[in-house]
Motif scaffolding. Structure first.
Motif, PDB file in Angstrom:
ATOM      1  N   ARG A   4       0.670  -0.839  -0.067  1.00 31.38           N
ATOM      2  CA  ARG A   4      -0.101   0.375  -0.518  1.00 31.38           C
ATOM      3  C   ARG A   4       1.437   1.279   0.292  1.00 31.38           C
ATOM      4  O   ARG A   4       0.084   2.113  -0.389  1.00 31.38           O
ATOM      5  CB  ARG A   4      -0.588   0.135   1.057  1.00 31.38           C
ATOM      6  N   PHE A   5       2.102   1.213   0.899  1.00 30.56           N
ATOM      7  CA  PHE A   5       2.660   2.499   0.673  1.00 30.56           C
ATOM      8  C   PHE A   5       3.315   2.735  -0.379  1.00 30.56           C
ATOM      9  O   PHE A   5       3.526   3.536  -0.894  1.00 30.56           O
ATOM     10  CB  PHE A   5       3.901   2.222   1.528  1.00 30.56           C
ATOM     11  N   ARG A   7       2.096   1.781  -4.098  1.00 30.03           N
ATOM     12  CA  ARG A   7       1.381   2.156  -3.911  1.00 30.03           C
ATOM     13  C   ARG A   7       1.262   3.533  -3.952  1.00 30.03           C
ATOM     14  O   ARG A   7       1.147   4.586  -4.963  1.00 30.03           O
ATOM     15  CB  ARG A   7       0.336   1.462  -4.160  1.00 30.03           C
ATOM     16  N   TYR A   8       0.542   3.842  -3.512  1.00 30.79           N
ATOM     17  CA  TYR A   8       0.949   5.291  -2.258  1.00 30.79           C
ATOM     18  C   TYR A   8       1.958   6.301  -3.073  1.00 30.79           C
ATOM     19  O   TYR A   8       2.037   6.742  -3.896  1.00 30.79           O
ATOM     20  CB  TYR A   8       0.311   5.600  -1.215  1.00 30.79           C
ATOM     21  N   GLU A   9       3.243   5.679  -2.809  1.00 30.74           N
ATOM     22  CA  GLU A   9       4.239   5.894  -3.743  1.00 30.74           C
ATOM     23  C   GLU A   9       3.699   6.884  -4.487  1.00 30.74           C
ATOM     24  O   GLU A   9       4.687   7.704  -5.628  1.00 30.74           O
ATOM     25  CB  GLU A   9       5.996   5.886  -3.035  1.00 30.74           C
ATOM     26  N   ASP A  11       1.348   6.332  -6.755  1.00 27.92           N
ATOM     27  CA  ASP A  11       0.168   7.089  -6.910  1.00 27.92           C
ATOM     28  C   ASP A  11       1.468   9.142  -6.965  1.00 27.92           C
ATOM     29  O   ASP A  11       1.129   9.908  -7.452  1.00 27.92           O
ATOM     30  CB  ASP A  11      -0.875   7.772  -6.475  1.00 27.92           C
ATOM     31  N   LYS A  12       1.712   9.344  -5.849  1.00 27.74           N
ATOM     32  CA  LYS A  12       2.564  10.661  -5.971  1.00 27.74           C
ATOM     33  C   LYS A  12       3.119  11.298  -6.845  1.00 27.74           C
ATOM     34  O   LYS A  12       3.263  11.775  -7.403  1.00 27.74           O
ATOM     35  CB  LYS A  12       3.396  10.412  -4.551  1.00 27.74           C
ATOM     36  N   ASN A  15       0.835  11.995  -9.698  1.00 27.29           N
ATOM     37  CA  ASN A  15       0.076  12.889  -9.402  1.00 27.29           C
ATOM     38  C   ASN A  15       1.342  14.570 -10.086  1.00 27.29           C
ATOM     39  O   ASN A  15       1.263  15.669 -10.462  1.00 27.29           O
ATOM     40  CB  ASN A  15      -0.230  13.447  -8.343  1.00 27.29           C
TER      41      ASN A  15
END
Ligand code: ZN
Ligand code: ZN
Length: 101
Positions: A4-5, A7-9, A11-12, A15
């Motif tokens: 999850r982490f 994935r978040y990275e 996405d960041k 963006n």
């Protein structure tokens, strides 16, 4: 947790990419090439103004094609949502603005 982490990275990072000048310029280039028309509607013989530029091969999987104009296509929000729903069968992303994906 780790996944999850990560994935978040990712996405960041994506963006961030959508805010770069290089992308804004390339996006414009694709829109001009496509006459600001949704290419999917056009294929179906309809006219609709393009709202966004889509990566045919997903940015996450093919970051090297991020700025390749041959990998870009102009779409209206409706077609864009439909295309992503087809790709991602498990989740239904809602595009609230053009800077996603
Ligand atoms: Zn369309
Ligand atoms: Zn897209």
């Amino acid at each position: 947790m780790v996944v999850r982490f990560k994935r978040y990275e990712a996405d960041k990072e994506i963006n961030k990419f959508y805010k770069t000048y290089k992308w804004v310029k390339k996006r414009k280039e694709a829109l001009i090439r496509d006459n600001f028309e949704c290419q999917e509607c056009k294929r179906q013989g309809r006219f609709r103004h393009a709202d966004c530029v889509h990566h045919i091969k997903e940015l996450k999987q093919y970051p090297e094609l991020a700025l390749d104009i041959n990998n870009l296509t102009s779409l209206c929000n409706r077609c864009h949502n439909l295309i992503h729903e087809k790709h991602l069968k498990t989740s239904k992303p809602k595009f609230t603005n053009e800077e996603r994906w």
